[in-house]
Design a protein around this motif. Structure first.
Motif, PDB file in Angstrom:
ATOM      1  N   GLN A   1      -6.409  -3.620  -2.134  1.00 46.84           N
ATOM      2  CA  GLN A   1      -6.562  -3.678  -0.682  1.00 46.84           C
ATOM      3  C   GLN A   1      -6.296  -5.077  -0.128  1.00 46.84           C
ATOM      4  O   GLN A   1      -5.872  -5.219   1.025  1.00 46.84           O
TER       5      GLN A   1
ATOM      6  N   TYR B   1      -3.965  -7.117  -1.227  1.00 45.61           N
ATOM      7  CA  TYR B   1      -2.512  -7.188  -1.080  1.00 45.61           C
ATOM      8  C   TYR B   1      -2.084  -6.447   0.184  1.00 45.61           C
ATOM      9  O   TYR B   1      -1.227  -6.917   0.945  1.00 45.61           O
ATOM     10  N   SER B   2      -2.683  -5.290   0.409  1.00 45.20           N
ATOM     11  CA  SER B   2      -2.359  -4.522   1.608  1.00 45.20           C
ATOM     12  C   SER B   2      -2.686  -5.304   2.870  1.00 45.20           C
ATOM     13  O   SER B   2      -1.896  -5.317   3.823  1.00 45.20           O
ATOM     14  N   GLU B   3      -3.853  -5.936   2.894  1.00 39.46           N
ATOM     15  CA  GLU B   3      -4.261  -6.674   4.087  1.00 39.46           C
ATOM     16  C   GLU B   3      -3.290  -7.805   4.399  1.00 39.46           C
ATOM     17  O   GLU B   3      -2.984  -8.070   5.567  1.00 39.46           O
TER      18      GLU B   3
ATOM     19  N   ALA C   1      -0.209  -6.196   5.815  1.00 43.53           N
ATOM     20  CA  ALA C   1      -0.448  -5.478   7.070  1.00 43.53           C
ATOM     21  C   ALA C   1      -0.144  -6.313   8.296  1.00 43.53           C
ATOM     22  O   ALA C   1       0.034  -5.764   9.391  1.00 43.53           O
TER      23      ALA C   1
ATOM     24  N   ILE D   1       0.587   0.006  -2.712  1.00 45.33           N
ATOM     25  CA  ILE D   1       0.246  -0.705  -1.486  1.00 45.33           C
ATOM     26  C   ILE D   1       0.667   0.112  -0.266  1.00 45.33           C
ATOM     27  O   ILE D   1      -0.080   0.223   0.722  1.00 45.33           O
ATOM     28  N   ALA D   2       1.860   0.692  -0.309  1.00 46.83           N
ATOM     29  CA  ALA D   2       2.349   1.495   0.813  1.00 46.83           C
ATOM     30  C   ALA D   2       1.411   2.667   1.099  1.00 46.83           C
ATOM     31  O   ALA D   2       1.095   2.956   2.264  1.00 46.83           O
TER      32      ALA D   2
ATOM     33  N   ASP E   1      -1.756   2.859   0.344  1.00 48.04           N
ATOM     34  CA  ASP E   1      -3.006   2.319   0.870  1.00 48.04           C
ATOM     35  C   ASP E   1      -2.864   1.972   2.348  1.00 48.04           C
ATOM     36  O   ASP E   1      -3.761   2.256   3.154  1.00 48.04           O
ATOM     37  N   LEU E   2      -1.741   1.373   2.730  1.00 47.08           N
ATOM     38  CA  LEU E   2      -1.501   1.064   4.136  1.00 47.08           C
ATOM     39  C   LEU E   2      -1.451   2.340   4.975  1.00 47.08           C
ATOM     40  O   LEU E   2      -2.010   2.390   6.081  1.00 47.08           O
TER      41      LEU E   2
ATOM     42  N   ARG F   1      -4.996   3.557   5.563  1.00 46.85           N
ATOM     43  CA  ARG F   1      -5.919   2.740   6.352  1.00 46.85           C
ATOM     44  C   ARG F   1      -5.360   2.289   7.699  1.00 46.85           C
ATOM     45  O   ARG F   1      -6.125   1.822   8.542  1.00 46.85           O
TER      46      ARG F   1
END
Length: 259
Positions: free
Chosen positions: A72, A74-76, A79, A97-98, A100-101, A104
């Motif tokens: 998360q 990495y996602s943040e 983002a 990551i994609a 997860d994005l 969220r």
């Protein structure tokens, strides 16, 4: 094609390649690589889309994450490129990551593409990837030979050479951190897949031993608007080795995600 280095822009600690105009397409690469892993997609799709391709934290021109980051985190970091709605496509760890994005940031993700994504690894595959992660010390330059052999076999190619150079030049600490996250993840959970509100494309190669077609089909079955595409003759580095098939699938998918 020639895997040339591209000029980067910056969004805080995140470096990214940008090209084209139109609806936004965000492309996220896998562990040890860099934004140029998407060169074939940037060249083919930037006539129709504004493409943003970031370097993962600790890779290319992007600063590393501090502490012991999770997926998360990495996602943040990535983002911050979702300042307007986008179709988000990732490869390998980038696919995690994609997804997860998409889970969220539902208001900002119009569609998600997961290329060569893992989902519920077998015990043998889980042990193998965790053993590889445990061998990394974060200080010694990465030896790319094993990964290159898994991805490309023995045949020489420009794609093989480019990946060899990227893996050899990646920051050892950034690589260790990202690979450890990748090794300890097992893909999205069922609830997150079932709650996706956007179209979801799960695409992999028929010769892929780790991110298997069965994994992609299982995820597509759980997603409300999931679809699966298998490039039968491709393996793990499908976006680089089979760009025509990947580009056609991404173009068709992205066009179907437009409002």
């Amino acid at each position: 094609m020639t895997w040339t280095t591209r000029q980067r822009s910056e969004a805080g600690a995140l470096a990214y390649v940008s090209a084209g105009r139109g609806p936004r397409l965000l492309l996220i690469h896998g562990v040890g690589l860099r934004a140029e892993a998407w060169n074939a997609q940037i060249a083919a799709l930037s006539d129709c889309f504004e493409i943003l391709a970031p370097d993962l934290p600790g890779h290319g021109g992007s600063a590393a994450l501090s502490g012991a980051p999770r997926l998360q985190d990495y996602s943040e970091r990535i983002a911050r490129l979702l300042d307007r709605p986008a179709i988000v496509v990732g490869h390998s760890m980038g696919a995690m990551i994609a997804l997860d994005l998409a889970s969220r940031y539902q208001d900002q993700v119009r569609g998600v593409g997961a290329l060569n994504a893992i989902f519920r690894r077998s015990p043998a595959a889980r042990n193998a990837v965790r053993e590889r992660a445990a061998e990394l010390d974060g200080m010694t330059a990465v030896d790319p030979s094993a990964a290159i052999a898994r991805w490309f076999g023995t045949e020489p190619s420009p794609e093989r050479l480019a990946c060899h150079d990227w893996l050899s030049g990646v920051d050892p600490a950034g690589y260790r951190t990202a690979y450890s996250v990748f090794a300890n993840e097992d893909g999205p959970n069922d609830a997150d897949l079932m709650a996706l509100t956007c179209p979801a494309l799960f695409m992999t190669g028929g010769l892929e031993p780790n991110s298997t077609p069965a994994m992609s089909r299982a995820m597509a079955d759980l997603a409300p608007d999931g679809m699966v595409k298998v490039v039968e003759e491709a393996a793990h580095m499908m976006p680089m080795t089979h760009p025509t098939a990947v580009n056609r699938a991404l173009l068709d998918f992205a066009e179907g995600c437009q409002p």
